[in-house]
Design a protein around this motif. Structure first.
Motif, short mmCIF file in Angstrom:
data_model
loop_
_atom_site.label_atom_id
_atom_site.label_comp_id
_atom_site.label_asym_id
_atom_site.label_seq_id
_atom_site.Cartn_x
_atom_site.Cartn_y
_atom_site.Cartn_z
N VAL A 69 12.09 12.26 0.10
CA VAL A 69 10.91 12.91 0.71
C VAL A 69 9.70 11.98 0.64
N VAL A 70 9.51 11.34 -0.52
CA VAL A 70 8.38 10.42 -0.69
C VAL A 70 8.50 9.23 0.26
N ILE A 71 9.71 8.66 0.37
CA ILE A 71 9.90 7.50 1.25
C ILE A 71 9.63 7.89 2.71
N GLY A 120 0.82 -1.22 0.00
CA GLY A 120 0.00 0.00 0.00
C GLY A 120 0.85 1.25 0.00
N MET A 121 1.89 1.29 0.84
CA MET A 121 2.75 2.47 0.90
C MET A 121 3.60 2.61 -0.37
N ALA A 122 3.99 1.46 -0.95
CA ALA A 122 4.75 1.53 -2.20
C ALA A 122 3.91 2.12 -3.32
N ILE A 147 10.24 -1.72 4.03
CA ILE A 147 10.17 -2.55 2.81
C ILE A 147 9.65 -1.73 1.64
N SER A 148 8.63 -0.90 1.90
CA SER A 148 8.11 -0.05 0.81
C SER A 148 9.17 0.93 0.34
N GLY A 149 10.05 1.38 1.26
CA GLY A 149 11.14 2.27 0.85
C GLY A 149 12.07 1.60 -0.15
#
Length: 302
Positions: free
Chosen positions: A275-277, A31-33, A242-244
């Motif tokens: 910034v996004v991560i 979801g975060m990715a 993990i999404s990072g």
């Protein structure tokens, strides 16, 4: 408050509900990715738009002999008098910042550079095939309607092309891609919230005896809630990390490949990705903490 006891309870809760915790971490990560990819697309589109909005021009192509366009049929090529009159008309427009004339030789040189990888097409094209044109830069790119409408009716003009429409098609595709990624991300976030609720509920049920004893000895609500909320925080943090990594991979595989077709000033940087991560990790942890806290209040009634 004993920190050691709380952390041991967190570890016990995560271990008892290992499969639910893994599912929660995977859901948060995906979801975060997706949310991050949507934000990265938005950043890329904004940077490219800001760059190209200032660069796009209006091209006014002139009639050639035997030109197939309706405005030119039966009239032959544009005359020197018509070119001079048209240039004066363009310069007199208040919307125009500058205008440049491109003759056939210059148009052919630009054509060779643009299609340098297609030697067959370049060899089959002659200088005489290239149209003459005026290249117009507007003071405000949004005020193109009146300029195009006026010049399309001028004598000696075969067609008027607004380059922004070509760029807008590309940005429109990216905008659709961005919206799709954000919609899927919202669905994943909703699924993550449900999983968090179930995980906390199972954890609270498995430890109902310990919780009852803590109540009897006068433990505070915060002391009882802390292990459950920390479980959600840990799962959200791992999912965010993990999404990072997934966003870094997306930057290298997808965006760097696409940016080969963009100028340096319009490319997304690693600072933008960082910034996004950071934002997606914070969102992942926050929704896990809030969902854990709300679910716990509902099922334990502390």
């Amino acid at each position: 408050m004993r920190a050691g006891f709380i952390f041991s309870e967190v570890w016990i809760g995560l271990r008892r509900n290992a499969t639910m915790t893994i599912a929660l971490i995977v859901t948060v990560a995906i979801g975060m990715a997706l949310l991050g990819i949507g934000m990265m697309i938005n950043t890329q589109v904004s940077q490219a738009k800001n760059y190209w909005t200032d660069k796009v021009e209006i091209s006014v192509f002139l009639c050639q002999k035997n030109s197939p366009f309706d405005n030119c049929k039966g009239k032959g090529g544009v005359t020197q008098a018509q070119k001079a009159k048209l240039e004066q008309q363009i310069k007199a427009m208040t919307e125009v910042e500058r205008v440049e004339f491109e003759d056939q030789a210059q148009a052919y040189e630009n054509f060779k550079q643009q299609y340098a990888n297609n030697s067959v097409l370049v060899a089959a094209t002659r200088v005489e095939d290239m149209p003459e044109s005026f290249r117009i830069k507007l003071k405000n790119p949004e005020n193109y309607g009146n300029v195009i409408e006026t010049l399309q009716k001028a004598e000696g003009v075969s067609q008027v092309v607004d380059q922004r429409k070509i760029v807008d098609n590309f940005f429109g595709f990216l905008g659709t891609l961005r919206s799709s990624a954000l919609v899927v991300a919202l669905i994943q976030v909703f699924a993550a919230i449900l999983l968090i609720g179930n995980t906390v509920r199972l954890s609270a049920y498995n430890r109902r005896r310990e919780t009852a004893i803590m109540r009897l000895v006068g433990a505070s609500n915060l002391y009882i809630q802390a292990p459950f909320v920390l479980e959600g925080m840990v799962a959200g943090l791992i999912g965010g990390v993990i999404s990072g990594f997934m966003l870094v991979a997306a930057k290298i595989v997808i965006f760097d490949g696409m940016q080969n077709y963009l100028v340096a000033a319009a490319r997304m940087t690693w600072e933008d990705v960082a910034v996004v991560i950071a934002f997606t990790m914070a969102v992942g942890v926050l929704i896990c903490v809030i969902a854990s806290f709300v679910t716990l209040r509902r099922y334990l009634k502390v």
